[in-house]
Design a protein around this motif. Structure first.
Motif, PDB file in Angstrom:
ATOM      1  N   GLU A  86     -12.449   4.798  14.737  1.00 59.24           N
ATOM      2  CA  GLU A  86     -12.452   5.267  13.355  1.00 59.24           C
ATOM      3  C   GLU A  86     -11.134   5.926  12.928  1.00 59.24           C
ATOM      4  OE1 GLU A  86     -13.336   6.150   9.554  1.00 59.24           O
ATOM      5  OE2 GLU A  86     -14.559   4.888  10.851  1.00 59.24           O
ATOM      6  N   PRO A  87     -10.525   6.787  13.737  1.00 59.04           N
ATOM      7  CA  PRO A  87      -9.287   7.433  13.280  1.00 59.04           C
ATOM      8  C   PRO A  87      -8.070   6.496  13.204  1.00 59.04           C
ATOM      9  CG  PRO A  87     -10.150   8.507  15.274  1.00 59.04           C
ATOM     10  CD  PRO A  87     -10.978   7.296  15.017  1.00 59.04           C
ATOM     11  N   HIS A  88      -8.226   5.248  13.610  1.00 58.77           N
ATOM     12  CA  HIS A  88      -7.077   4.348  13.736  1.00 58.77           C
ATOM     13  C   HIS A  88      -7.014   3.263  12.666  1.00 58.77           C
ATOM     14  CE1 HIS A  88      -8.114   5.736  17.918  1.00 58.77           C
ATOM     15  NE2 HIS A  88      -6.956   6.318  17.666  1.00 58.77           N
ATOM     16  N   ARG A  89      -7.717   3.430  11.563  1.00 56.21           N
ATOM     17  CA  ARG A  89      -7.728   2.407  10.508  1.00 56.21           C
ATOM     18  C   ARG A  89      -6.318   2.103   9.993  1.00 56.21           C
ATOM     19  NH1 ARG A  89     -12.896   1.825   7.300  1.00 56.21           N
ATOM     20  NH2 ARG A  89     -14.477   2.800   8.606  1.00 56.21           N
ATOM     21  N   GLN A  90      -5.555   3.148   9.687  1.00 55.50           N
ATOM     22  CA  GLN A  90      -4.198   2.937   9.171  1.00 55.50           C
ATOM     23  C   GLN A  90      -3.309   2.298  10.225  1.00 55.50           C
ATOM     24  OE1 GLN A  90      -3.468   6.968   7.641  1.00 55.50           O
ATOM     25  NE2 GLN A  90      -3.074   5.970   5.673  1.00 55.50           N
ATOM     26  N   LEU A  91      -3.495   2.680  11.470  1.00 54.96           N
ATOM     27  CA  LEU A  91      -2.718   2.086  12.560  1.00 54.96           C
ATOM     28  C   LEU A  91      -3.028   0.595  12.670  1.00 54.96           C
ATOM     29  CD1 LEU A  91      -0.759   2.919  14.900  1.00 54.96           C
ATOM     30  CD2 LEU A  91      -2.800   3.029  16.346  1.00 54.96           C
ATOM     31  N   ALA A  92      -4.304   0.237  12.576  1.00 52.84           N
ATOM     32  CA  ALA A  92      -4.706  -1.175  12.631  1.00 52.84           C
ATOM     33  C   ALA A  92      -4.069  -1.965  11.497  1.00 52.84           C
ATOM     34  CB  ALA A  92      -6.228  -1.297  12.580  1.00 52.84           C
ATOM     35  N   ASP A  93      -4.070  -1.404  10.305  1.00 54.86           N
ATOM     36  CA  ASP A  93      -3.451  -2.087   9.168  1.00 54.86           C
ATOM     37  C   ASP A  93      -1.941  -2.203   9.325  1.00 54.86           C
ATOM     38  OD1 ASP A  93      -5.755  -2.715   7.812  1.00 54.86           O
ATOM     39  OD2 ASP A  93      -5.625  -1.023   6.417  1.00 54.86           O
ATOM     40  N   ALA A  94      -1.307  -1.163   9.845  1.00 55.68           N
ATOM     41  CA  ALA A  94       0.153  -1.204  10.029  1.00 55.68           C
ATOM     42  C   ALA A  94       0.539  -2.273  11.049  1.00 55.68           C
ATOM     43  CB  ALA A  94       0.672   0.162  10.463  1.00 55.68           C
ATOM     44  N   PHE A  95      -0.170  -2.345  12.181  1.00 52.97           N
ATOM     45  CA  PHE A  95       0.136  -3.360  13.190  1.00 52.97           C
ATOM     46  C   PHE A  95      -0.367  -4.744  12.782  1.00 52.97           C
ATOM     47  CE2 PHE A  95       1.118   0.151  16.068  1.00 52.97           C
ATOM     48  CZ  PHE A  95       2.213  -0.368  16.735  1.00 52.97           C
ATOM     49  N   GLY A  96      -1.249  -4.800  11.785  1.00 47.94           N
ATOM     50  CA  GLY A  96      -1.696  -6.073  11.232  1.00 47.94           C
ATOM     51  C   GLY A  96      -0.804  -6.536  10.090  1.00 47.94           C
ATOM     52  N   TYR A  97       0.220  -5.757   9.805  1.00 48.13           N
ATOM     53  CA  TYR A  97       1.205  -6.072   8.756  1.00 48.13           C
ATOM     54  C   TYR A  97       0.580  -6.191   7.376  1.00 48.13           C
ATOM     55  CZ  TYR A  97       4.212  -6.773  12.756  1.00 48.13           C
ATOM     56  OH  TYR A  97       4.900  -6.582  13.926  1.00 48.13           O
ATOM     57  N   VAL A  98      -0.455  -5.382   7.108  1.00 44.12           N
ATOM     58  CA  VAL A  98      -1.045  -5.359   5.772  1.00 44.12           C
ATOM     59  C   VAL A  98      -0.907  -3.986   5.113  1.00 44.12           C
ATOM     60  CG1 VAL A  98      -2.660  -7.252   6.212  1.00 44.12           C
ATOM     61  CG2 VAL A  98      -3.379  -4.896   6.662  1.00 44.12           C
ATOM     62  N   ALA A  99      -0.239  -3.043   5.769  1.00 43.42           N
ATOM     63  CA  ALA A  99      -0.010  -1.715   5.207  1.00 43.42           C
ATOM     64  C   ALA A  99       1.387  -1.247   5.612  1.00 43.42           C
ATOM     65  CB  ALA A  99      -1.061  -0.728   5.707  1.00 43.42           C
TER      66      ALA A  99
END
Length: 172
Positions: A86-99
């Protein structure tokens, strides 16, 4: 500036792959695959993956063959696969190149350098792996990467797992 209710880069439903739409209805774990070689780090959010238990165990995943991660993994022949929560949503988006990730996604949290690559601090679990084959089969849009698990780290605090379903994150 306009705020969109939907993903701004999502094609109209009539143009989306029916197979991808089918896959999107399956809950998938949100993993972060990372590798480092010669001082360079690379990472990618991966939800098309599975773990096969055994002696040894394996992680199998679909990776974009043109990604920085694939290039770095081929050089290093090792990788870290982490399970995001849960605390890693932004990290997931950043490494997914969508944020956006000013300064790069590796600046968003703390990391531990391991023999297999960088491991994010604060995840519920991660594994250190060896790349099995540098010439994996192509399947659909990616390559089917097989990693042999050689090290497992399980945190004492279990972070609620992040799952991807129909383009959204949920936790279980």
């Amino acid at each position: 500036m306009t705020i969109h209710g939907d993903h701004p880069f999502l094609p109209p439903e009539s143009e989306r792959s029916p197979v991808r739409r089918f896959r999107g209805r399956l809950p998938s774990p949100v993993g972060l695959w990372t590798a480092s070689y010669d001082g360079e780090r690379a990472g990618l959010t991966v939800s098309s993956m599975l773990v096969a238990d055994g002696e040894p165990g394996y992680v199998v995943g679909m990776i974009d063959p043109e990604s920085d991660l694939w290039e770095t993994m081929c050089e290093a022949r090792t990788a870290v696969v982490s399970l995001l929560g849960e605390p890693h949503r932004q990290l997931a988006d950043a490494f997914g190149y969508v944020a956006p990730a000013p300064g790069g996604p590796f600046r968003m949290i703390d990391w531990t350098d391991t023999a297999w690559g960088p491991a994010p601090v604060g995840v519920s679990a991660w594994v250190g792996c060896k790349l099995v084959d540098q010439d994996p089969p192509e399947l659909g849009w990616g390559v089917q990467v097989h990693l042999e698990i050689v090290h497992v780290e399980i945190a004492a605090d279990d972070v609620p797992a992040l799952v991807h379903r129909r383009g959204r994150y949920v936790t279980i």
